[in-house]
Design a protein around this motif. Structure first.
Motif, mmCIF file in Angstrom:
data_model
loop_
_atom_site.group_PDB
_atom_site.id
_atom_site.type_symbol
_atom_site.label_atom_id
_atom_site.label_comp_id
_atom_site.label_asym_id
_atom_site.label_seq_id
_atom_site.Cartn_x
_atom_site.Cartn_y
_atom_site.Cartn_z
ATOM 1 N N ALA A 289 39.280 41.129 54.903
ATOM 2 C CA ALA A 289 40.437 40.304 54.430
ATOM 3 C C ALA A 289 40.384 39.078 55.158
ATOM 4 O O ALA A 289 41.119 39.525 56.519
ATOM 5 N N VAL B 204 44.769 35.412 39.866
ATOM 6 C CA VAL B 204 43.959 35.799 39.959
ATOM 7 C C VAL B 204 43.231 37.125 39.349
ATOM 8 O O VAL B 204 43.882 38.021 38.498
ATOM 9 N N CYS C 213 39.632 44.713 48.959
ATOM 10 C CA CYS C 213 40.194 43.783 48.716
ATOM 11 C C CYS C 213 40.043 42.658 50.156
ATOM 12 O O CYS C 213 39.016 42.762 51.214
ATOM 13 N N ASP C 214 39.824 41.394 48.961
ATOM 14 C CA ASP C 214 38.919 39.840 49.954
ATOM 15 C C ASP C 214 40.662 39.148 50.565
ATOM 16 O O ASP C 214 40.093 38.408 51.751
ATOM 17 N N CYS C 215 41.698 39.892 50.398
ATOM 18 C CA CYS C 215 43.028 39.255 51.094
ATOM 19 C C CYS C 215 44.130 39.723 50.596
ATOM 20 O O CYS C 215 44.635 40.860 49.598
ATOM 21 N N LEU C 216 45.230 39.856 51.071
ATOM 22 C CA LEU C 216 46.278 40.851 51.045
ATOM 23 C C LEU C 216 46.958 39.887 51.863
ATOM 24 O O LEU C 216 47.146 39.283 53.247
ATOM 25 N N VAL D 67 49.040 42.697 47.514
ATOM 26 C CA VAL D 67 50.398 42.861 48.018
ATOM 27 C C VAL D 67 50.839 44.256 48.237
ATOM 28 O O VAL D 67 51.188 44.873 47.756
ATOM 29 N N HIS E 106 40.290 40.737 44.677
ATOM 30 C CA HIS E 106 40.207 41.317 44.330
ATOM 31 C C HIS E 106 42.372 41.178 45.701
ATOM 32 O O HIS E 106 41.621 40.868 46.661
ATOM 33 N N LEU E 107 42.891 40.756 45.172
ATOM 34 C CA LEU E 107 44.343 40.618 46.214
ATOM 35 C C LEU E 107 45.495 41.763 45.705
ATOM 36 O O LEU E 107 45.518 42.169 45.249
ATOM 37 N N LEU F 156 44.911 42.092 40.922
ATOM 38 C CA LEU F 156 46.521 42.281 42.021
ATOM 39 C C LEU F 156 46.487 43.873 42.053
ATOM 40 O O LEU F 156 46.552 44.585 40.990
ATOM 41 N N THR G 103 40.017 34.206 45.241
ATOM 42 C CA THR G 103 39.872 36.115 46.246
ATOM 43 C C THR G 103 39.816 36.577 44.562
ATOM 44 O O THR G 103 39.611 36.120 43.223
ATOM 45 N N LEU H 97 43.176 32.430 48.611
ATOM 46 C CA LEU H 97 43.902 32.408 47.027
ATOM 47 C C LEU H 97 43.151 32.147 46.305
ATOM 48 O O LEU H 97 43.136 33.431 45.286
#
Length: 254
Positions: free
Chosen positions: A217, A95, A190-193, A21, A18-19, A98, A16, A13
């Motif tokens: 991710a 971030v 993304c690298d985080c979801l 949600v 690109h997050l 998002l 990141t 987080l």
């Protein structure tokens, strides 16, 4: 509180680029919005929501279906964004990028301050013509008293004169292609979801966390019930979204 969250997730987080949600009915349920799994109450209790939410039901009894959806829309307008909605909106300021993808048909994300929400299942607030698909934007945006069991005649399209239908995706209908492709592209980039308040079993939307994980991710599922995870970069965070998300933001960014 930070010790309760995996360091891999907190680091993801914080760094990141690109997050994504991805939210489902559980987020809106914390604002008092009934889900399709909830039994209907009052004068609606003799109906099955799944049987009202079809093109066939609207064609057979448009006043019944429109009345039910107007009851739902009034319930939404009377509800307020909860702590989870506000935490997601705050994440936008934390971030670089998002992308918010939701299966919900309400506007609680927007009212909490989120921008550019991808609505996979449409919106209660964007009805359209059943024949020509022209948008119909004249419905009241002020909350009224929901009247259970009340039949209502749908408005008529100003373009062709046919009935206006709720702007949601019904059972048996395809998800809007542009929204689905935008969600898939974001998941693969993304690298985080964060997957929040969704069972993760309804296809094709359930592919979104899977695509993110397959692309490398870090994926976290926020749900009152445990979610099966597959690998060291996927996590299940148990608890209400309105409790878990504010704590997660504090742990990652305070």
């Amino acid at each position: 509180m930070s010790a309760t969250f995996p360091h891999v997730l907190l680091d993801a987080l914080r760094t990141t680029r690109h997050l994504v949600v991805f939210t489902g009915a559980g987020v809106s349920a914390e604002s008092g919005i009934p889900t399709f799994r909830d039994a209907l109450s009052g004068l609606w209790e003799r109906f099955d929501p799944a049987q009202l939410a079809t093109p066939e039901a609207f064609a057979e009894d448009p006043t019944l279906v429109w009345g039910w959806y107007e009851w739902r829309r009034m319930k939404v307008l009377a509800a307020q964004p909860n702590l989870a909605h506000h935490a997601i909106a705050e994440l936008e300021t934390c971030v670089p990028r998002l992308t918010l993808v939701t299966q919900n048909v309400d506007d609680l994300h927007e009212r909490a301050g989120s921008t550019e929400v991808i609505h996979l299942h449409g919106s209660l607030h964007q009805p359209r013509c059943v024949a020509c698909s022209m948008p119909h934007g004249t419905l009241s945006s002020a909350p009224g008293e929901p009247e259970e069991g009340r039949r209502l005649e749908p408005p008529r399209c100003l373009h062709c004169g046919e009935r206006v239908r709720p702007g949601v995706v019904w059972f048996g209908e395809m998800l809007p292609e542009s929204a689905l492709q935008a969600a898939f592209a974001a998941a693969q980039d993304c690298d985080c979801l964060l997957s929040i308040g969704t069972s993760g079993v309804v296809q094709p939307a359930a592919m979104i966390p899977q695509l993110a994980a397959e692309s490398g991710a870090v994926v976290a599922h926020v749900n009152p019930q445990p979610v099966s995870v597959h690998g060291p970069r996927e996590f299940s965070l148990e608890g209400p979204a309105g409790v878990v998300l504010p704590a997660l933001l504090d742990a990652a960014f305070q």
